[in-house]
Motif scaffolding. Structure first.
Motif, short mmCIF file in Angstrom:
data_model
loop_
_atom_site.label_atom_id
_atom_site.label_comp_id
_atom_site.label_asym_id
_atom_site.label_seq_id
_atom_site.Cartn_x
_atom_site.Cartn_y
_atom_site.Cartn_z
N PHE A 169 0.82 -1.21 0.00
CA PHE A 169 0.00 0.00 0.00
C PHE A 169 0.86 1.27 0.00
O PHE A 169 0.37 2.34 -0.34
CB PHE A 169 -0.96 -0.01 1.19
N LEU A 216 1.53 5.64 5.86
CA LEU A 216 1.08 6.69 6.78
C LEU A 216 2.23 7.64 7.08
O LEU A 216 2.06 8.87 7.11
CB LEU A 216 0.57 6.04 8.07
N PHE A 217 3.41 7.06 7.27
CA PHE A 217 4.60 7.87 7.57
C PHE A 217 4.94 8.79 6.39
O PHE A 217 5.04 10.01 6.56
CB PHE A 217 5.78 6.93 7.88
N LEU A 240 -5.78 9.12 -1.77
CA LEU A 240 -7.09 8.49 -1.57
C LEU A 240 -7.86 8.42 -2.88
O LEU A 240 -8.67 7.52 -3.10
CB LEU A 240 -7.91 9.27 -0.54
N ALA A 271 2.89 15.80 3.66
CA ALA A 271 1.95 16.86 4.03
C ALA A 271 2.61 17.88 4.96
O ALA A 271 2.32 19.08 4.88
CB ALA A 271 0.71 16.26 4.69
N ALA A 272 3.52 17.41 5.84
CA ALA A 272 4.19 18.33 6.76
C ALA A 272 5.13 19.26 6.00
O ALA A 272 5.23 20.45 6.32
CB ALA A 272 4.98 17.54 7.81
N MET A 312 -6.01 5.51 -5.03
CA MET A 312 -5.77 4.21 -4.42
C MET A 312 -6.74 3.13 -4.93
O MET A 312 -6.31 2.07 -5.39
CB MET A 312 -5.88 4.33 -2.91
N TRP A 324 1.23 -0.28 5.27
CA TRP A 324 0.34 0.83 5.66
C TRP A 324 1.04 1.79 6.61
O TRP A 324 0.87 2.99 6.51
CB TRP A 324 -0.93 0.30 6.33
N GLY A 325 1.83 1.21 7.52
CA GLY A 325 2.59 2.07 8.44
C GLY A 325 3.53 2.96 7.66
O GLY A 325 3.61 4.17 7.90
N VAL A 326 4.23 2.35 6.68
CA VAL A 326 5.15 3.12 5.84
C VAL A 326 4.37 4.20 5.08
O VAL A 326 4.79 5.35 5.00
CB VAL A 326 5.89 2.18 4.86
N SER A 343 2.32 11.59 5.80
CA SER A 343 2.34 12.67 6.78
C SER A 343 3.56 13.56 6.59
O SER A 343 3.47 14.78 6.76
CB SER A 343 2.34 12.11 8.19
N ILE A 344 4.70 12.95 6.25
CA ILE A 344 5.91 13.76 6.04
C ILE A 344 5.71 14.67 4.83
O ILE A 344 6.05 15.86 4.87
CB ILE A 344 7.14 12.83 5.86
N VAL A 387 2.47 -3.57 7.62
CA VAL A 387 3.63 -2.70 7.72
C VAL A 387 3.64 -1.69 6.57
O VAL A 387 3.96 -0.51 6.77
CB VAL A 387 4.93 -3.53 7.71
#
Lengths: 291, 297
Positions: free
Chosen positions: B34, B103-104, B216, B110-111, B219, B99-101, B107-108, B97
């Motif tokens: 993902f 999400l990370f 989104l 977007a930050a 995907m 998905w965790g990657v 967010s980075i 995992v």
């Protein structure tokens, strides 16, 4: 300070219910649900729509608790004879479909603007309600975990073929556990709607699903008390980062993004270094003669 | 009619470039990645940066090339840091995992760039053929995809390294026993899928706009295309993208009202994404039947 504690406990209680719900699906049974936010949203919107049509709160609660298991059965149907990664895709798609439907039907659901729900004004009462729902959910999850049914769920998780050779149909276990789990999450949704007084599609995205996942993986998949612990840490991290933002005067969306990034990092690091979670699942020994 | 075909081909092109990477990864490492969607988003942003940072301001094709290389290297880095250590974890574990990657990374991004939309300033002129109207950009996107897909095909089926990759996909243990450098080829696979995703993401961003939330939007169509094509079949993903895109555009184009009730009525455009999910579910239902039937034989 006391207000803050009450608020934190309320939020932690709601997310703990969601974590317990995912735990009995994934932690105990091995079902990878990437749309965990869907039953939560169903509950919240049932409360919201019932309120906007002028029905009392219990009609909404009832509607949510009936709709969620029905959708659960609908979604689990294609999972029969499918590998886990496909079910993950289906649940993900189902949750997105619901969110899109809400966005596209403003007449019923308020669209992107959301719906107003009667709010529990007294924060202590709101906390009591949330904690009460959590206790009921926790007791149910514990009961499942220690029952013969729960043991069979674990057999299904470890080896579906073994479950079949024992004369049990894995899909029946997966379907029944999903029904229970989705009702739990719907109850959390109804509670959440009445606590915040407002439901909108932006609260039910894929990101929220992964906050629940992070809590379960962090706490310990398969262990009920563990996932509550995980949910508490994640939510405390969330609320405290808002305080830090006010303190050091950073823009709030930067903080929000860094918070999500840290959740992602937690998920990955746990898998790399401690896949059993902070409070791992206890090994159960059963003596068939004495049990 | 021609208009619908043109729209479908352009949309399918953008989806296909990203979707082949998901299949490449699935065919060799056996999990649905993902985080791949985020490679496309990162690629789009890197292209934007290379093309607009004052003092650098590369021309767009060069910026895309640089972005593709950078994203490919990022994919390798993620493999070294995360996925290479999880080779023995279950497919579900790796998927979670990823998905965790995702999400990370999301967010980075977007930050760093903020949530607001950015638009590429690309001059393009309209072309009219019959009653179909499209832009030079559409033509470039379709041609770029065609060239990349032919190149990928030649690479996989006409070179030694490509055969090595296919050998890894069909039987990893046997391939490694026979002296194929598994780890190096897996890195190469990550580089390929990362850079292809970057090009696909850049094309989508150039044609529409760049936003952290674009993941989104793309995907579901991408995973639907990959599933229609059969997850581990690289060129199946291209066909899947085309089928999906045609289904989406034709369902919106057909005048169901006149067909059934006499008054003109169309399915609203916003229901495009439903087609993606419906296609996904339909394919999975049919597939579960056929695979169950195959298992019985």
């Amino acid at each position: 300070m006391l207000d803050f504690a009450v608020y934190s406990i309320t939020i932690i209680a709601v997310w703990s219910i969601l974590a317990l719900s995912l735990n009995i699906q994934f932690g105990m049974t091995g079902l990878v649900n990437f749309g965990q936010i869907l039953p939560f949203a169903l509950g919240a919107y049932a409360a919201g729509i019932a309120a906007s049509l002028g029905y009392p709160w219990w009609i909404g609660a009832l509607a949510g608790l009936i709709a969620a298991p029905l959708i659960a059965l609908l979604v689990i149907m294609p999972a029969q004879r499918l590998a886990q990664d496909y079910w993950a895709l289906i649940t993900l798609g189902a949750a997105e479909i619901f969110r899109l439907t809400v966005l596209n039907t403003p007449a019923l659901t308020g669209g992107a603007d959301g719906l107003i729900v009667p709010r529990i004004i007294d924060p202590v009462l709101a906390m009591t309600v949330a904690v009460a729902v959590l206790i009921v959910t926790f007791l149910l999850a514990q009961r499942i975990s220690s029952s013969p049914y729960g043991r069979m769920l674990r057999v299904v998780r470890e080896d579906e073929i073994l479950a079949s050779t024992l004369g049990r149909s894995p899909i029946r276990y997966q379907a029944s556990v999903s029904v229970i789990a989705w009702m739990m999450a719907a109850a959390a949704g109804v509670t959440y709607a009445h606590i915040t007084g407002y439901v909108a599609p932006s609260s039910f995205t894929v990101t929220e699903t992964f906050i629940i996942w992070t809590a379960v993986i962090l706490g310990g998949p398969g262990r009920n008390i563990g996932v509550i612990f995980g949910a508490a840490i994640i939510q405390l991290l969330g609320v405290s980062s808002r305080f830090i933002a006010q303190w050091i005067d950073l823009p709030p969306d930067l903080i929000a993004n860094l918070r999500l990034a840290s959740f992602g990092l937690v998920l990955v690091l746990m898998f790399l270094y401690r896949p059993q979670g902070l409070i791992p699942e206890a090994k159960q020994v059963h003596d068939a003669e004495r049990d | 009619m021609i208009q619908v075909l043109v729209n479908s081909v352009v949309y399918a092109s953008e989806i296909a470039i990203i979707a082949v990477g998901v299949s490449l990864c699935y065919s060799i490492l056996r999990f649905a990645n993902f985080a791949h969607i985020q490679f496309a988003v990162v690629g789009g942003y890197l292209t934007y940066s290379f093309a607009t940072i004052p003092g650098l301001a590369l021309p767009l094709p060069l910026a895309m090339l640089a972005s593709a290389v950078m994203t490919g290297l990022m994919a390798i880095l993620i493999d070294i840091l995360v996925f290479s250590r999880l080779r023995n974890t279950s497919a579900e574990g790796k998927m979670i995992v990823s998905w965790g990657v995702a999400l990370f990374i999301r967010s980075i991004v977007a930050a760093i760039y903020g949530g607001s939309a950015r638009v590429f300033d690309v001059p393009s002129s309209t072309i009219v053929v019959g009653d179909a109207v499209f832009t030079t950009l559409d033509v470039i996107i379709a041609c770029a995809t065609l060239v990349l897909m032919v190149a990928l095909h030649l690479f996989l089926y006409r070179t030694r390294i490509g055969s090595g990759l296919r050998a890894l996909a069909s039987n990893q243990e046997l391939a490694v026993t026979r002296g194929i450098p598994g780890d190096r080829l897996i890195r190469l696979m990550w580089f390929l899928s990362g850079s292809l995703a970057a090009i696909g993401g850049s094309l989508i961003a150039i044609q529409t706009r760049l936003q952290p939330s674009m993941d989104l939007v793309i995907m579901l169509p991408i995973f639907a295309a990959v599933t229609i094509g059969g997850l581990s079949n690289v060129f199946g993903a291209v066909v899947g993208a085309l089928i999906l895109s045609l289904a989406q555009n034709f369902l919106i184009w057909i005048d169901f009202g006149t067909l059934f009730f006499g008054d003109p009525w169309h399915i609203p455009t916003k229901f495009r994404d439903y087609v993606a999910v419906l296609a996904l579910v339909l394919v999975l239902l049919l597939r579960s039947r056929s695979s169950a039937a195959a298992a019985k034989r």
